[in-house]
Scaffold this motif. Structure first.
Motif, PDB file in Angstrom:
ATOM      1  N   ALA A 102      52.556  40.243  26.621  1.00 31.99           N
ATOM      2  CA  ALA A 102      52.689  39.810  28.011  1.00 31.99           C
ATOM      3  C   ALA A 102      53.932  38.940  28.202  1.00 31.99           C
ATOM      4  O   ALA A 102      54.668  39.098  29.180  1.00 31.99           O
ATOM      5  CB  ALA A 102      51.426  39.055  28.445  1.00 31.99           C
ATOM      6  N   TRP A 103      54.186  38.014  27.251  1.00 33.23           N
ATOM      7  CA  TRP A 103      55.390  37.181  27.341  1.00 33.23           C
ATOM      8  C   TRP A 103      56.650  38.030  27.240  1.00 33.23           C
ATOM      9  O   TRP A 103      57.597  37.848  28.006  1.00 33.23           O
ATOM     10  CB  TRP A 103      55.413  36.111  26.247  1.00 33.23           C
ATOM     11  CG  TRP A 103      54.625  34.886  26.590  1.00 33.23           C
ATOM     12  CD1 TRP A 103      53.533  34.406  25.929  1.00 33.23           C
ATOM     13  CD2 TRP A 103      54.854  33.976  27.671  1.00 33.23           C
ATOM     14  NE1 TRP A 103      53.074  33.267  26.531  1.00 33.23           N
ATOM     15  CE2 TRP A 103      53.859  32.976  27.600  1.00 33.23           C
ATOM     16  CE3 TRP A 103      55.795  33.917  28.689  1.00 33.23           C
ATOM     17  CZ2 TRP A 103      53.793  31.929  28.518  1.00 33.23           C
ATOM     18  CZ3 TRP A 103      55.724  32.865  29.602  1.00 33.23           C
ATOM     19  CH2 TRP A 103      54.738  31.900  29.509  1.00 33.23           C
ATOM     20  N   ARG A 104      56.672  38.954  26.284  1.00 28.77           N
ATOM     21  CA  ARG A 104      57.855  39.816  26.126  1.00 28.77           C
ATOM     22  C   ARG A 104      58.123  40.607  27.404  1.00 28.77           C
ATOM     23  O   ARG A 104      59.266  40.706  27.859  1.00 28.77           O
ATOM     24  CB  ARG A 104      57.670  40.771  24.948  1.00 28.77           C
ATOM     25  CG  ARG A 104      57.931  40.136  23.628  1.00 28.77           C
ATOM     26  CD  ARG A 104      57.963  41.188  22.507  1.00 28.77           C
ATOM     27  NE  ARG A 104      57.745  40.526  21.246  1.00 28.77           N
ATOM     28  CZ  ARG A 104      56.635  40.620  20.522  1.00 28.77           C
ATOM     29  NH1 ARG A 104      55.656  41.384  20.897  1.00 28.77           N
ATOM     30  NH2 ARG A 104      56.511  39.957  19.395  1.00 28.77           N
ATOM     31  N   ASP A 105      57.068  41.176  27.984  1.00 29.65           N
ATOM     32  CA  ASP A 105      57.221  41.961  29.209  1.00 29.65           C
ATOM     33  C   ASP A 105      57.698  41.089  30.367  1.00 29.65           C
ATOM     34  O   ASP A 105      58.534  41.504  31.171  1.00 29.65           O
ATOM     35  CB  ASP A 105      55.899  42.649  29.574  1.00 29.65           C
ATOM     36  CG  ASP A 105      55.516  43.755  28.604  1.00 29.65           C
ATOM     37  OD1 ASP A 105      56.362  44.168  27.773  1.00 29.65           O
ATOM     38  OD2 ASP A 105      54.349  44.202  28.665  1.00 29.65           O
ATOM     39  N   ALA A 106      57.160  39.876  30.467  1.00 30.08           N
ATOM     40  CA  ALA A 106      57.542  38.980  31.556  1.00 30.08           C
ATOM     41  C   ALA A 106      58.986  38.501  31.421  1.00 30.08           C
ATOM     42  O   ALA A 106      59.696  38.353  32.420  1.00 30.08           O
ATOM     43  CB  ALA A 106      56.596  37.782  31.597  1.00 30.08           C
ATOM     44  N   LEU A 107      59.439  38.281  30.197  1.00 31.79           N
ATOM     45  CA  LEU A 107      60.785  37.747  29.971  1.00 31.79           C
ATOM     46  C   LEU A 107      61.861  38.829  29.858  1.00 31.79           C
ATOM     47  O   LEU A 107      63.049  38.536  30.003  1.00 31.79           O
ATOM     48  CB  LEU A 107      60.791  36.875  28.715  1.00 31.79           C
ATOM     49  CG  LEU A 107      59.920  35.621  28.785  1.00 31.79           C
ATOM     50  CD1 LEU A 107      59.855  34.934  27.431  1.00 31.79           C
ATOM     51  CD2 LEU A 107      60.399  34.667  29.857  1.00 31.79           C
ATOM     52  N   ALA A 108      61.461  40.057  29.600  1.00 30.57           N
ATOM     53  CA  ALA A 108      62.426  41.136  29.368  1.00 30.57           C
ATOM     54  C   ALA A 108      63.453  41.306  30.493  1.00 30.57           C
ATOM     55  O   ALA A 108      64.635  41.494  30.212  1.00 30.57           O
ATOM     56  CB  ALA A 108      61.697  42.456  29.107  1.00 30.57           C
ATOM     57  N   PRO A 109      63.064  41.243  31.771  1.00 27.11           N
ATOM     58  CA  PRO A 109      64.071  41.448  32.817  1.00 27.11           C
ATOM     59  C   PRO A 109      65.029  40.276  33.025  1.00 27.11           C
ATOM     60  O   PRO A 109      66.021  40.407  33.749  1.00 27.11           O
ATOM     61  CB  PRO A 109      63.239  41.680  34.089  1.00 27.11           C
ATOM     62  CG  PRO A 109      61.845  41.359  33.774  1.00 27.11           C
ATOM     63  CD  PRO A 109      61.711  41.186  32.303  1.00 27.11           C
ATOM     64  N   LEU A 110      64.765  39.144  32.383  1.00 25.09           N
ATOM     65  CA  LEU A 110      65.595  37.961  32.579  1.00 25.09           C
ATOM     66  C   LEU A 110      66.836  38.000  31.696  1.00 25.09           C
ATOM     67  O   LEU A 110      66.816  38.537  30.597  1.00 25.09           O
ATOM     68  CB  LEU A 110      64.798  36.695  32.273  1.00 25.09           C
ATOM     69  CG  LEU A 110      63.507  36.472  33.067  1.00 25.09           C
ATOM     70  CD1 LEU A 110      62.837  35.184  32.627  1.00 25.09           C
ATOM     71  CD2 LEU A 110      63.781  36.466  34.562  1.00 25.09           C
ATOM     72  N   THR A 111      67.891  37.376  32.189  1.00 26.79           N
ATOM     73  CA  THR A 111      69.096  37.219  31.380  1.00 26.79           C
ATOM     74  C   THR A 111      68.833  36.135  30.334  1.00 26.79           C
ATOM     75  O   THR A 111      67.890  35.341  30.497  1.00 26.79           O
ATOM     76  CB  THR A 111      70.292  36.787  32.243  1.00 26.79           C
ATOM     77  OG1 THR A 111      70.030  35.464  32.744  1.00 26.79           O
ATOM     78  CG2 THR A 111      70.555  37.754  33.393  1.00 26.79           C
ATOM     79  N   PRO A 112      69.650  36.056  29.282  1.00 27.80           N
ATOM     80  CA  PRO A 112      69.468  34.966  28.310  1.00 27.80           C
ATOM     81  C   PRO A 112      69.494  33.583  28.972  1.00 27.80           C
ATOM     82  O   PRO A 112      68.713  32.703  28.596  1.00 27.80           O
ATOM     83  CB  PRO A 112      70.637  35.155  27.346  1.00 27.80           C
ATOM     84  CG  PRO A 112      70.924  36.621  27.402  1.00 27.80           C
ATOM     85  CD  PRO A 112      70.674  37.009  28.850  1.00 27.80           C
ATOM     86  N   GLU A 113      70.346  33.388  29.957  1.00 29.40           N
ATOM     87  CA  GLU A 113      70.423  32.097  30.643  1.00 29.40           C
ATOM     88  C   GLU A 113      69.133  31.804  31.419  1.00 29.40           C
ATOM     89  O   GLU A 113      68.648  30.676  31.436  1.00 29.40           O
ATOM     90  CB  GLU A 113      71.628  32.055  31.596  1.00 29.40           C
ATOM     91  CG  GLU A 113      72.970  32.111  30.905  1.00 29.40           C
ATOM     92  CD  GLU A 113      73.386  33.540  30.492  1.00 29.40           C
ATOM     93  OE1 GLU A 113      72.829  34.528  31.032  1.00 29.40           O
ATOM     94  OE2 GLU A 113      74.243  33.666  29.603  1.00 29.40           O
ATOM     95  N   GLN A 114      68.580  32.842  32.066  1.00 26.84           N
ATOM     96  CA  GLN A 114      67.332  32.661  32.798  1.00 26.84           C
ATOM     97  C   GLN A 114      66.169  32.369  31.850  1.00 26.84           C
ATOM     98  O   GLN A 114      65.315  31.540  32.147  1.00 26.84           O
ATOM     99  CB  GLN A 114      67.026  33.906  33.639  1.00 26.84           C
ATOM    100  CG  GLN A 114      67.964  34.085  34.802  1.00 26.84           C
ATOM    101  CD  GLN A 114      67.803  35.444  35.460  1.00 26.84           C
ATOM    102  OE1 GLN A 114      67.541  36.454  34.802  1.00 26.84           O
ATOM    103  NE2 GLN A 114      67.966  35.468  36.778  1.00 26.84           N
TER     104      GLN A 114
END
Length: 137
Positions: A102-114
């Motif tokens: 769930a964390w991977r899926d939630a964070l995947a669309p974010l840029t490294p800075e985000q």
């Protein structure tokens, strides 16, 4: 945040693990070993932000329960490498992997800075709850 924490607390412990009296401190340790693989006690202590003696005590307790295994580091015989016991790996994976996915899926669309801003925000919240100065990175 309270809803998120409440849902995490309600994750059903697999039947095989219920009698082992696992505490929240064990979950963090098991999560690191599950997702990052075997590691030395000092590495675990650093990731958990606790003293190596605290991790050694937890590892000893979980080893006696058959959850963890310790072996010599082949490159440095003074070090012990800790891993999840093969017999318990599937139960622990079934229990904890859903949250990691769930964390991977939630964070995947974010840029490294985000992602960094998100993690920094969570750490600032954690520090505020415990009246600590937030870590700056």
């Amino acid at each position: 945040m309270p809803r998120l924490v409440g849902r995490a607390k309600r994750l059903k412990v697999p039947d095989e693990l219920q009698s082992l009296a696992l505490a929240p401190r064990h979950l963090s340790l098991l999560s690191h070993l599950l997702f990052d693989g075997p590691m030395a006690v000092n590495e675990l202590a650093e990731r958990l932000e606790v003293a190596p003696t605290t991790v050694s005590l937890m590892v000893g307790e979980l080893s006696r329960k058959g959850i963890l295994e310790r072996r010599e580091d082949e490159t440095d015989r003074r070090r012990r490498i800790v891993s999840i016991a093969d017999a318990k790996r599937q139960s622990i994976d079934d229990w904890l992997a859903r949250g990691a996915t769930a964390w991977r899926d939630a964070l995947a669309p974010l840029t490294p800075e985000q992602r960094r801003m998100f993690v920094d925000t969570l750490r600032a919240y954690e520090a505020g709850v415990h009246d600590e100065a937030p870590p700056h990175q």
